[in-house]
Design an enzyme around this catalytic site. Structure first.
Site, short mmCIF file in Angstrom:
data_model
loop_
_atom_site.label_atom_id
_atom_site.label_comp_id
_atom_site.label_asym_id
_atom_site.label_seq_id
_atom_site.Cartn_x
_atom_site.Cartn_y
_atom_site.Cartn_z
N GLU A 173 3.69 2.61 -8.53
CA GLU A 173 2.99 1.91 -7.45
C GLU A 173 2.85 0.43 -7.75
O GLU A 173 2.46 0.05 -8.86
CB GLU A 173 1.60 2.53 -7.27
CG GLU A 173 1.10 2.51 -5.85
CD GLU A 173 1.93 3.45 -4.97
OE1 GLU A 173 2.77 2.94 -4.20
OE2 GLU A 173 1.74 4.67 -5.04
N HIS A 174 3.18 -0.39 -6.76
CA HIS A 174 3.16 -1.85 -6.88
C HIS A 174 4.13 -2.35 -7.96
O HIS A 174 3.97 -3.43 -8.50
CB HIS A 174 1.74 -2.36 -7.15
CG HIS A 174 0.83 -2.23 -5.97
ND1 HIS A 174 0.79 -3.14 -4.95
CD2 HIS A 174 -0.06 -1.26 -5.63
CE1 HIS A 174 -0.09 -2.76 -4.04
NE2 HIS A 174 -0.61 -1.61 -4.42
N ASP A 215 7.54 -2.11 -7.12
CA ASP A 215 8.78 -2.42 -6.41
C ASP A 215 9.01 -3.92 -6.26
O ASP A 215 10.12 -4.40 -6.49
CB ASP A 215 8.86 -1.69 -5.06
CG ASP A 215 7.71 -2.00 -4.12
OD1 ASP A 215 6.67 -2.55 -4.55
OD2 ASP A 215 7.84 -1.65 -2.92
N GLY A 268 -2.62 5.76 9.71
CA GLY A 268 -3.50 5.27 8.66
C GLY A 268 -3.43 6.02 7.35
O GLY A 268 -4.23 5.78 6.45
N ALA A 269 -2.47 6.94 7.22
CA ALA A 269 -2.39 7.74 6.01
C ALA A 269 -1.63 7.06 4.88
O ALA A 269 -1.53 7.58 3.78
CB ALA A 269 -1.74 9.09 6.31
N SER A 324 3.84 5.08 5.44
CA SER A 324 4.86 4.10 5.79
C SER A 324 5.54 4.37 7.13
O SER A 324 6.76 4.46 7.23
CB SER A 324 5.92 4.01 4.68
OG SER A 324 6.58 2.77 4.75
N SER A 325 4.72 4.42 8.15
CA SER A 325 5.26 4.56 9.50
C SER A 325 6.06 3.32 9.91
O SER A 325 7.04 3.43 10.66
CB SER A 325 4.13 4.80 10.50
OG SER A 325 3.17 3.76 10.45
N ASP A 370 9.86 1.50 0.50
CA ASP A 370 9.61 2.32 1.69
C ASP A 370 10.88 2.48 2.52
O ASP A 370 11.24 3.58 2.94
CB ASP A 370 8.51 1.68 2.55
CG ASP A 370 7.17 1.65 1.86
OD1 ASP A 370 7.05 2.23 0.76
OD2 ASP A 370 6.24 1.03 2.41
#
EC number: 2.7.1.6
Length: 371
Positions: free
Chosen positions: A30-31, A33, A113-114, A117-118, A163
């Site tokens: 996480e963080h 990339d 909001g989950a 990565s929509s 993403d």
């Protein structure tokens, strides 16, 4: 198919095709990339579906079954959610590719909001549709990079490549090991049911307002730390103790997280290759503590979700995504899943918080044409 009928109703003819791109959840990394590091995400069963036909002019007509309609004659007219698909037109044209207008109908089922990565799914679905409609002959990674550029430079969100690459490249039943510097990738088998496990997504149903500004700030802090250390990116730090001795404050904490998180990705890959899937929980726990204390992107709702999931019997848990809300993930033995859910719900109820939502994530296929 609902989207097919909606297209006919909106535009008076059948679409030339229908494309789908999934959202993603990040198992670990996480963080890292945007620090040229390693990530290990996989695609989820929910995503964005687009029905589309090309136009003979440059007009872009958009109809989202969730968000409404916009017609864009000039690219700078796009606003709100439409900046994500319109940004793909902008990025492709900026690369000199022969892309004119299109009629699109968009349907999505990613929980809002989950943190799944929509936006990337919307961009990648648009890119795959335009690639076919205009015979652009772009590779999936080319399209992922185009989608990232659309989000960075048109929509204004300074995200890394993870993403979009996951949405474009993922394979069912696998996690995607992605080197965010070289863009090299490997498909890693990730068959949880074979080990009696499942990955539970805990949607906190909160998104704190400071999220986007803090994301950009974290990226700036990482870049400043790399500059002070004289390396191209924090991925290049090989002597962590020496690096930490030269830094202070936020830059020191950010560096510690990024370097150790890359190590955790490599360690988790090693466990998966050894068949020790049940042992990866400790790395998830360590990742969350680092994100909470060193990168400082967690929030009370995520911390309580993680802590109560582990207390309820999860083998490990951590926040996933950008932070400040969204979702946590928990590695759970199938027979303990209900206990974990009940533990998290009870912890939320005790604090007077809205109930979280729960989803079971299985690695899904990446972007593709449906019809």
């Amino acid at each position: 198919m609902r989207i097919f009928d909606a297209f006919v109703d909106a535009y008076g003819s059948a679409p030339e095709g229908v494309w789908h791109a999934p959202g993603r959840v990040n198992l670990i990394g996480e963080h890292t990339d945007y620090n040229d590091g390693l990530v290990l995400p996989f695609a989820v069963p929910w995503g964005v579906t687009i029905a589309a036909s090309p136009r003979q002019d440059d007009t872009i007509r958009l109809l989202s079954l969730q968000m409404g309609a916009q017609t864009v004659e000039h690219l700078d007219e796009a606003h709100g959610w439409a900046r994500y698909p319109v940004g793909v037109f902008w990025a492709l044209r900026g690369n000199g590719l022969p892309v004119r207008g299109a009629d699109l109908v968009i349907d999505g089922d990613i929980p809002e909001g989950a943190g799944l990565s929509s936006s990337a799914a919307l961009e990648v679905a648009t890119a795959f549709a335009l690639n076919d409609l205009y015979a652009l002959a772009q590779s999936p990674m080319d399209l992922a990079r185009t989608a990232q550029r659309a989000e960075n430079d048109f929509a204004g969100m300074p995200c890394g490549i993870m993403d979009q690459a996951t949405s474009a490249l993922a394979r069912e039943g696998h996690a995607l090991l992605l080197d965010c510097r070289t863009l090299g990738s490997r498909q890693i088998p990730f068959d949880l049911p074979a080990h009696g496990l499942e990955l539970l997504i805990i949607n906190t149903n909160v998104k704190h307002a400071l999220a986007d500004g803090q994301y950009a700030r974290r990226r700036q802090e990482c870049e400043a730390a790399a500059a002070h250390l004289g390396v191209p990116a924090l991925r290049d730090v090989t002597d962590l103790a020496g690096a930490l001795g030269r830094l202070s404050g936020a830059e020191r904490r950010r560096t510690q997280h990024v370097v150790t998180e890359n190590h955790r990705v490599e360690a988790l890959i090693g466990l998966l290759r050894a068949g020790a899937v049940t042992e990866i929980g400790a790395l998830l726990n360590a990742s969350h503590l680092s994100l909470r204390d060193q990168f400082e992107v967690s929030c009370p709702e995520l911390d309580v979700a993680v802590e109560s999931a582990v207390r309820g019997g999860a083998r490990g848990a951590r926040m996933t995504g950008g932070g400040f809300g969204g979702s946590a993930i928990a590695l759970v033995a199938v027979e303990r899943a209900e206990s974990v859910r009940n533990s998290v719900k009870a912890a939320y109820a005790e604090r007077g918080w809205r109930d979280p939502d729960f989803l079971t994530a299985t690695p899904a296929a990446g972007a593709r044409r449906l019809t």
